[in-house]
Design an enzyme around this catalytic site. Sequence first.
Site, PDB file in Angstrom:
ATOM      1  CD  GLU A   1      37.650 -27.518 -54.296  1.00  0.00           C
ATOM      2  OE1 GLU A   1      37.359 -26.451 -55.345  1.00  0.00           O
ATOM      3  OE2 GLU A   1      38.143 -27.563 -53.546  1.00  0.00           O
TER       4      GLU A   1
ATOM      5  CB  CYS B   1      41.394 -37.728 -53.722  1.00  0.00           C
ATOM      6  SG  CYS B   1      39.465 -37.309 -53.459  1.00  0.00           S
TER       7      CYS B   1
ATOM      8  CG  HIS C   1      38.864 -30.637 -49.830  1.00  0.00           C
ATOM      9  ND1 HIS C   1      39.498 -31.454 -51.183  1.00  0.00           N
ATOM     10  CD2 HIS C   1      38.834 -29.325 -50.763  1.00  0.00           C
ATOM     11  CE1 HIS C   1      38.715 -31.312 -51.922  1.00  0.00           C
ATOM     12  NE2 HIS C   1      38.202 -29.941 -52.056  1.00  0.00           N
TER      13      HIS C   1
ATOM     14  CB  SER D   1      37.640 -33.944 -55.860  1.00  0.00           C
ATOM     15  OG  SER D   1      37.575 -33.353 -54.847  1.00  0.00           O
TER      16      SER D   1
HETATM   17  N1  DGL Z   1      39.340 -34.414 -51.643  1.00  0.00           N
HETATM   18  C1  DGL Z   1      38.639 -35.352 -51.167  1.00  0.00           C
HETATM   19  C2  DGL Z   1      39.244 -36.081 -50.744  1.00  0.00           C
HETATM   20  O1  DGL Z   1      40.573 -36.304 -49.931  1.00  0.00           O
HETATM   21  C3  DGL Z   1      37.562 -34.958 -50.405  1.00  0.00           C
HETATM   22  C4  DGL Z   1      36.785 -34.121 -51.847  1.00  0.00           C
HETATM   23  C5  DGL Z   1      35.542 -34.802 -52.422  1.00  0.00           C
HETATM   24  O2  DGL Z   1      34.936 -35.167 -51.730  1.00  0.00           O
HETATM   25  O3  DGL Z   1      35.719 -34.320 -53.532  1.00  0.00           O
HETATM   26  O4  DGL Z   1      38.319 -37.078 -50.044  1.00  0.00           O
END
Ligand code: DGL
Length: 278
Positions: A159, A80, A195, A18
């Site tokens: 972010e 993700c 993240h 994302s």
């Molecule tokens: N990077 C996403 C994950 O691994 C989360 C970011 C989001 O909530 O979009 O869950």
Amino acid sequence: METQKKYDKHSPIGVFDSGLGGLTAVKEIIEQLPHEDIVFFGDTARVPYGNRSRETIIEYSRQDMRFLLAHDVKIVCIACNTVDSMARLTLEQEFDIPIIGAVSPAARKAVQLTKNKKIGLIGTFATVSSGAYRKLINKLAPDCTVYSQACPLLVPLIESGRFHKGDAVVETVLRDYLLPLQAQGIDTIILGCTHYPLLYAIVKDILPGVEIVCSGSASTEYLREKLAALDLLNDSETEGKRRFYVSDAPEEFATHGSVFLGMSVREHCEKADPDIYQ
Ligand code: DGL
């Protein structure tokens, strides 16, 4: 079934998230598989996915997959945890291309590392409420207990570039999320969101002595095995090319991305619109 026909071992690896978090997976791929070309897509216009419904997460991730397939990738890494937890099975049914997820490799690693069988998990609302990690860990090791904490504030902070050690806001928020897990006596924690490895140094300070599992690094080991099994490892001896596409604010992405990857992202980064892949 949507198929991807135009690929061979020299085709790129597709990676999507994302937003910025997927770069933690890209960093691992560059380190472990330096000859591979990579096409990355970060849906920065619609991040975070982690507070959205399953239907929306599935719809967005279908578009992300189509975007990568249009770039003739040979395999897709879902960088993700939210998408992996909520949409993986649907994507596997709809797309005829090998897919590597984030959840299973990290769950396996945590089970290998824990000694006292108490594993902490932090992730988005979607990942934690899906129960994907808990179910998998309980299947692999029924004697393990998983203590979970949804951390909805972390992705927006990361972010916006607030992931550096010494940032009082992100440190306070993270402490608030982690201390209840520490009180349960966990000896291993899964950073169950791509993240969160950007917060690795802060997590280490708050939880000294606790093993930290990052989903990106665990899944790159699986990626290598999968490519080798399919005879799709790139045998070139030159450094791989990397292209980065985001659905909004490429400048901001390039600034944070360059710091994080330790390489300039700007000249390889463009804006792209996943809506055209509906
Ligand atoms: N990077 C996403 C994950 O691994 C989360 C970011 C989001 O909530 O979009 O869950």
